[in-house]
Design an enzyme around this catalytic site. Sequence first.
Site, PDB file in Angstrom:
ATOM      1  N   HIS A  58       0.869  -1.023  -0.239  1.00 24.24           N
ATOM      2  CA  HIS A  58       0.008  -0.063   0.021  1.00 24.24           C
ATOM      3  C   HIS A  58       0.844   1.274  -0.041  1.00 24.24           C
ATOM      4  CE1 HIS A  58       0.883  -0.570   4.267  1.00 24.24           C
ATOM      5  NE2 HIS A  58       0.420   0.436   4.524  1.00 24.24           N
ATOM      6  N   HIS A  60       1.549   3.826   2.055  1.00 25.40           N
ATOM      7  CA  HIS A  60       1.914   4.517   3.139  1.00 25.40           C
ATOM      8  C   HIS A  60       3.331   4.603   3.078  1.00 25.40           C
ATOM      9  CE1 HIS A  60      -1.813   3.973   5.899  1.00 25.40           C
ATOM     10  NE2 HIS A  60      -1.549   5.159   5.362  1.00 25.40           N
ATOM     11  N   ASP A  62       6.117   4.506   4.928  1.00 23.52           N
ATOM     12  CA  ASP A  62       6.908   3.510   5.407  1.00 23.52           C
ATOM     13  C   ASP A  62       7.108   2.399   4.614  1.00 23.52           C
ATOM     14  OD1 ASP A  62       4.088   2.993   6.397  1.00 23.52           O
ATOM     15  OD2 ASP A  62       4.771   1.707   8.104  1.00 23.52           O
ATOM     16  N   HIS A  63       6.175   2.182   3.638  1.00 25.84           N
ATOM     17  CA  HIS A  63       6.322   0.867   2.860  1.00 25.84           C
ATOM     18  C   HIS A  63       6.852   1.152   1.257  1.00 25.84           C
ATOM     19  CE1 HIS A  63       4.180  -1.878   5.690  1.00 25.84           C
ATOM     20  NE2 HIS A  63       3.652  -0.700   6.203  1.00 25.84           N
ATOM     21  N   HIS A 135      -7.216  -2.321   5.762  1.00 25.63           N
ATOM     22  CA  HIS A 135      -6.396  -1.059   6.422  1.00 25.63           C
ATOM     23  C   HIS A 135      -7.017   0.332   6.202  1.00 25.63           C
ATOM     24  CE1 HIS A 135      -2.812   0.319   7.927  1.00 25.63           C
ATOM     25  NE2 HIS A 135      -2.111   0.800   6.989  1.00 25.63           N
ATOM     26  N   ASP A 205       0.100  -4.159   6.146  1.00 31.47           N
ATOM     27  CA  ASP A 205      -0.786  -3.486   7.330  1.00 31.47           C
ATOM     28  C   ASP A 205      -2.178  -3.962   6.870  1.00 31.47           C
ATOM     29  OD1 ASP A 205       1.730  -2.317   7.542  1.00 31.47           O
ATOM     30  OD2 ASP A 205       1.054  -0.363   7.679  1.00 31.47           O
ATOM     31  N   HIS A 263       6.450  -5.629  11.598  1.00 35.56           N
ATOM     32  CA  HIS A 263       5.784  -4.330  11.606  1.00 35.56           C
ATOM     33  C   HIS A 263       5.518  -3.890  13.301  1.00 35.56           C
ATOM     34  CE1 HIS A 263       2.963  -1.086  10.537  1.00 35.56           C
ATOM     35  NE2 HIS A 263       3.568  -1.008   9.481  1.00 35.56           N
TER      36      HIS A 263
HETATM   37 ZN   LIG Z   1       3.097   0.548   7.889  1.00 37.27          ZN
HETATM   38 ZN   LIG Z   2      -0.123   1.404   6.345  1.00 33.19          ZN
END
Ligand SMILES: [Zn+2]
Ligand SMILES: [Zn+2]
Length: 301
Positions: A58, A60, A62-63, A135, A205, A263
């Site tokens: 996804h 976000h 951080d990914h 999510h 996530d 995570h």
């Molecule tokens: Zn994350």
């Molecule tokens: Zn996320």
Amino acid sequence: MTFLGTSAAVPTKERGLPGIALKREGEVILMDCGEGIQRRVLAESVGLGNEMTILITHLHGDHVAGLLGLLQTMSLSQRRKPLNIVGPEKLLRWLRVTSELLQIGLTFPIRFSKAAPGTILRTPGFRIRTAKAVHSVEAFAYLVEEKGRPGIFYPEQAKRLGVPEGKLWSRLQKGRTVTAQGRKVTPSEVTGPPRPGRKVGYSGDSRPSAGLTRFFAGCDLLIFDSTFGGKDADKAAERMHSTSSEAAELAKKAKVRKLALTHFSARYTSTTSLLREARRIFPNTVAASDGLAIEVDYPSS
Ligand SMILES: [Zn+2]
Ligand SMILES: [Zn+2]
């Protein structure tokens, strides 16, 4: 497979942002690309010139924030081989805009597949399947299925049927019919039943869900969101993540063989308590840490 980063949202001194590398016979599947992934890829000798597929769960930061740097490095090292990328539709837009603005002249073609439920891609060694995760933004879970192997070869049986050791044996092992002493010998006469490949699931996530339980059924290894411990269960629900116990419940219901928690929220300096909570429900659980490598066992056939 090797965990490149195991932290949620922000890195800590011990944990980098999400990234998992699956390696098999010169092929790499990279799942998520958090910032800082490049140095981890070097440290773990992932090999950026390989046949490679990148799965993004996804959008976000951080990914995904590490992806651009990775593409740039691949271009600087003159990668020519096409690169498979699977992810939400918006990922392609983000890649186009940013690589244009930063003038990253890619030296290789990107073969982009838009993530959607079902079988999304077949690579030389794997079949990639996708399901919806649960999510706060559109998110996907992935199942990486290794192609099956031929059955066990029985040399005694081959000898009995008059097939001499050598070229003919290797043909039979590859699933081809041969002729020995004027008689046709088929692979099924000298080998056991075909053996299934290994299956690795990754939630990205997500909250747990019945859909994901079905999707991950029978995985040899399941890697699942374990952002929080039991006492922060309300936060897990509110922020659309899972606790380690919820991951363990799902692993148990899905009858997977092994569970890896990852995570982790930066609030936990140690993941011991999260692991303990999960193991009460699903004993064959490990807590991932950066650099942890797991050899995925073949299912017993
Ligand atoms: Zn994350
Ligand atoms: Zn996320």
